[in-house]
Design a protein around this motif. Structure first.
Motif, PDB file in Angstrom:
ATOM      1  N   GLU A   7       0.831  -1.207   0.000  1.00 11.66           N
ATOM      2  CA  GLU A   7       0.000   0.000   0.000  1.00 11.66           C
ATOM      3  C   GLU A   7       0.867   1.258   0.000  1.00 11.66           C
ATOM      4  OE1 GLU A   7      -3.190   0.649  -0.604  1.00 11.66           O
ATOM      5  OE2 GLU A   7      -3.330  -1.487  -1.022  1.00 11.66           O
ATOM      6  N   GLN A   8       1.975   1.226   0.727  1.00 15.26           N
ATOM      7  CA  GLN A   8       2.896   2.368   0.728  1.00 15.26           C
ATOM      8  C   GLN A   8       3.486   2.570  -0.668  1.00 15.26           C
ATOM      9  OE1 GLN A   8       5.823   2.203   3.924  1.00 15.26           O
ATOM     10  NE2 GLN A   8       4.318   1.212   5.244  1.00 15.26           N
ATOM     11  N   VAL A   9       3.849   1.463  -1.319  1.00 12.85           N
ATOM     12  CA  VAL A   9       4.367   1.519  -2.695  1.00 12.85           C
ATOM     13  C   VAL A   9       3.321   2.152  -3.606  1.00 12.85           C
ATOM     14  CG1 VAL A   9       5.009   0.110  -4.702  1.00 12.85           C
ATOM     15  CG2 VAL A   9       5.968  -0.409  -2.438  1.00 12.85           C
ATOM     16  N   TYR A  10       2.076   1.705  -3.487  1.00  9.38           N
ATOM     17  CA  TYR A  10       1.008   2.213  -4.342  1.00  9.38           C
ATOM     18  C   TYR A  10       0.756   3.697  -4.105  1.00  9.38           C
ATOM     19  CZ  TYR A  10       0.114  -2.789  -4.971  1.00  9.38           C
ATOM     20  OH  TYR A  10       0.242  -4.129  -5.238  1.00  9.38           O
ATOM     21  N   GLU A  11       0.852   4.125  -2.844  1.00 11.98           N
ATOM     22  CA  GLU A  11       0.660   5.545  -2.533  1.00 11.98           C
ATOM     23  C   GLU A  11       1.704   6.395  -3.252  1.00 11.98           C
ATOM     24  OE1 GLU A  11       0.419   6.330   1.690  1.00 11.98           O
ATOM     25  OE2 GLU A  11      -1.052   4.723   1.948  1.00 11.98           O
ATOM     26  N   VAL A  12       2.959   5.941  -3.247  1.00 11.32           N
ATOM     27  CA  VAL A  12       4.021   6.672  -3.939  1.00 11.32           C
ATOM     28  C   VAL A  12       3.777   6.639  -5.446  1.00 11.32           C
ATOM     29  CG1 VAL A  12       6.498   6.775  -4.456  1.00 11.32           C
ATOM     30  CG2 VAL A  12       5.729   6.285  -2.118  1.00 11.32           C
ATOM     31  N   ALA A  13       3.451   5.467  -5.981  1.00 10.66           N
ATOM     32  CA  ALA A  13       3.240   5.330  -7.426  1.00 10.66           C
ATOM     33  C   ALA A  13       2.096   6.223  -7.908  1.00 10.66           C
ATOM     34  CB  ALA A  13       2.969   3.875  -7.791  1.00 10.66           C
ATOM     35  N   ARG A  14       1.086   6.393  -7.094  1.00 11.39           N
ATOM     36  CA  ARG A  14      -0.058   7.247  -7.484  1.00 11.39           C
ATOM     37  C   ARG A  14       0.340   8.717  -7.584  1.00 11.39           C
ATOM     38  NH1 ARG A  14      -3.014   3.782  -3.507  1.00 11.39           N
ATOM     39  NH2 ARG A  14      -4.121   2.236  -4.769  1.00 11.39           N
ATOM     40  N   LEU A  15       1.463   9.085  -7.008  1.00  8.52           N
ATOM     41  CA  LEU A  15       1.936  10.473  -7.051  1.00  8.52           C
ATOM     42  C   LEU A  15       2.739  10.794  -8.308  1.00  8.52           C
ATOM     43  CD1 LEU A  15       3.187  10.823  -3.353  1.00  8.52           C
ATOM     44  CD2 LEU A  15       1.030  11.675  -4.318  1.00  8.52           C
ATOM     45  N   ALA A  26      13.864   3.823  -6.709  1.00 18.50           N
ATOM     46  CA  ALA A  26      13.542   5.156  -6.188  1.00 18.50           C
ATOM     47  C   ALA A  26      12.350   5.080  -5.239  1.00 18.50           C
ATOM     48  CB  ALA A  26      13.261   6.120  -7.336  1.00 18.50           C
ATOM     49  N   ILE A  27      11.376   4.255  -5.576  1.00 19.22           N
ATOM     50  CA  ILE A  27      10.223   4.082  -4.679  1.00 19.22           C
ATOM     51  C   ILE A  27      10.686   3.429  -3.379  1.00 19.22           C
ATOM     52  CG2 ILE A  27       8.049   2.846  -4.329  1.00 19.22           C
ATOM     53  CD1 ILE A  27       7.419   3.347  -7.291  1.00 19.22           C
ATOM     54  N   ALA A  28      11.487   2.375  -3.486  1.00 13.47           N
ATOM     55  CA  ALA A  28      11.989   1.690  -2.292  1.00 13.47           C
ATOM     56  C   ALA A  28      12.756   2.658  -1.394  1.00 13.47           C
ATOM     57  CB  ALA A  28      12.874   0.514  -2.699  1.00 13.47           C
ATOM     58  N   LYS A  29      13.641   3.437  -1.999  1.00 13.61           N
ATOM     59  CA  LYS A  29      14.446   4.391  -1.236  1.00 13.61           C
ATOM     60  C   LYS A  29      13.562   5.428  -0.547  1.00 13.61           C
ATOM     61  CE  LYS A  29      18.806   6.780  -1.827  1.00 13.61           C
ATOM     62  NZ  LYS A  29      19.826   7.217  -2.775  1.00 13.61           N
ATOM     63  N   SER A  30      12.528   5.891  -1.234  1.00 12.29           N
ATOM     64  CA  SER A  30      11.634   6.895  -0.650  1.00 12.29           C
ATOM     65  C   SER A  30      10.869   6.356   0.555  1.00 12.29           C
ATOM     66  CB  SER A  30      10.658   7.422  -1.699  1.00 12.29           C
ATOM     67  OG  SER A  30       9.618   6.503  -1.940  1.00 12.29           O
ATOM     68  N   PRO A 104      10.732  10.501  -6.111  1.00 13.33           N
ATOM     69  CA  PRO A 104       9.802  10.683  -5.005  1.00 13.33           C
ATOM     70  C   PRO A 104      10.459  11.290  -3.756  1.00 13.33           C
ATOM     71  CG  PRO A 104      10.226   8.343  -5.385  1.00 13.33           C
ATOM     72  CD  PRO A 104      10.887   9.093  -6.494  1.00 13.33           C
ATOM     73  N   MET A 105      11.782  11.216  -3.662  1.00 13.26           N
ATOM     74  CA  MET A 105      12.494  11.796  -2.516  1.00 13.26           C
ATOM     75  C   MET A 105      12.455  13.325  -2.569  1.00 13.26           C
ATOM     76  SD  MET A 105      13.726   9.306  -0.595  1.00 13.26           S
ATOM     77  CE  MET A 105      15.166   9.946   0.253  1.00 13.26           C
ATOM     78  N   GLU A 106      12.191  13.869  -3.738  1.00 15.90           N
ATOM     79  CA  GLU A 106      12.159  15.317  -3.889  1.00 15.90           C
ATOM     80  C   GLU A 106      10.762  15.887  -3.756  1.00 15.90           C
ATOM     81  OE1 GLU A 106      14.095  16.073  -7.630  1.00 15.90           O
ATOM     82  OE2 GLU A 106      16.020  15.305  -6.892  1.00 15.90           O
ATOM     83  N   GLU A 107       9.800  15.023  -3.475  1.00 16.01           N
ATOM     84  CA  GLU A 107       8.410  15.490  -3.345  1.00 16.01           C
ATOM     85  C   GLU A 107       8.056  15.703  -1.896  1.00 16.01           C
ATOM     86  OE1 GLU A 107       6.341  16.317  -5.996  1.00 16.01           O
ATOM     87  OE2 GLU A 107       8.258  16.082  -6.978  1.00 16.01           O
TER      88      GLU A 107
END
Length: 107
Positions: A7-15, A26-30, A104-107
């Motif tokens: 769910e955390q992965v999906y939240e980032v991907a939706r952004l 990048a998603i994993a790192k974020s 995603p780290m810059e958002e």
């Protein structure tokens, strides 16, 4: 299956903005799980079951390859969805990956 992580992965991907792409790593790192890019990939492979929808076509590998394409039916659908967002693909790789990369780290 670690649904909370998924769910955390999906939240980032939706952004991820339309017309941009990011990587599994990048998603994993974020999410503070830098060594879990494969687990992000696994989450994306079943993202079609998630609600609301997850733009899985915008997640590629660290060099821009459409490694997740085989989880689309048909596999060409991933490229078609990217093309609809003006993301050019050649030989299953995002053209101008570095320019289109969304961190995603810059958002």
């Amino acid at each position: 299956m670690n649904t909370n992580f998924y769910e955390q992965v999906y939240e980032v991907a939706r952004l991820i903005p339309k017309g941009r792409v990011t990587s599994f790593g990048a998603i994993a790192k974020s999410l503070g799980a830098a060594k879990s890019s494969r687990m992000v990939g696994t989450a994306m492979s079943v993202s079609h079951l998630a609600h609301p929808a997850v733009p899985a076509h915008r997640v590629v590998n660290h060099s821009g390859l459409l490694t997740g394409r085989f989880h689309f039916n048909p596999p060409e659908l991933m490229e078609e969805l990217l093309l609809k967002e003006d993301v050019k693909v050649a030989d299953n790789k995002v053209v101008d990956f570095k320019t289109l990369f969304w961190n995603p780290m810059e958002e």
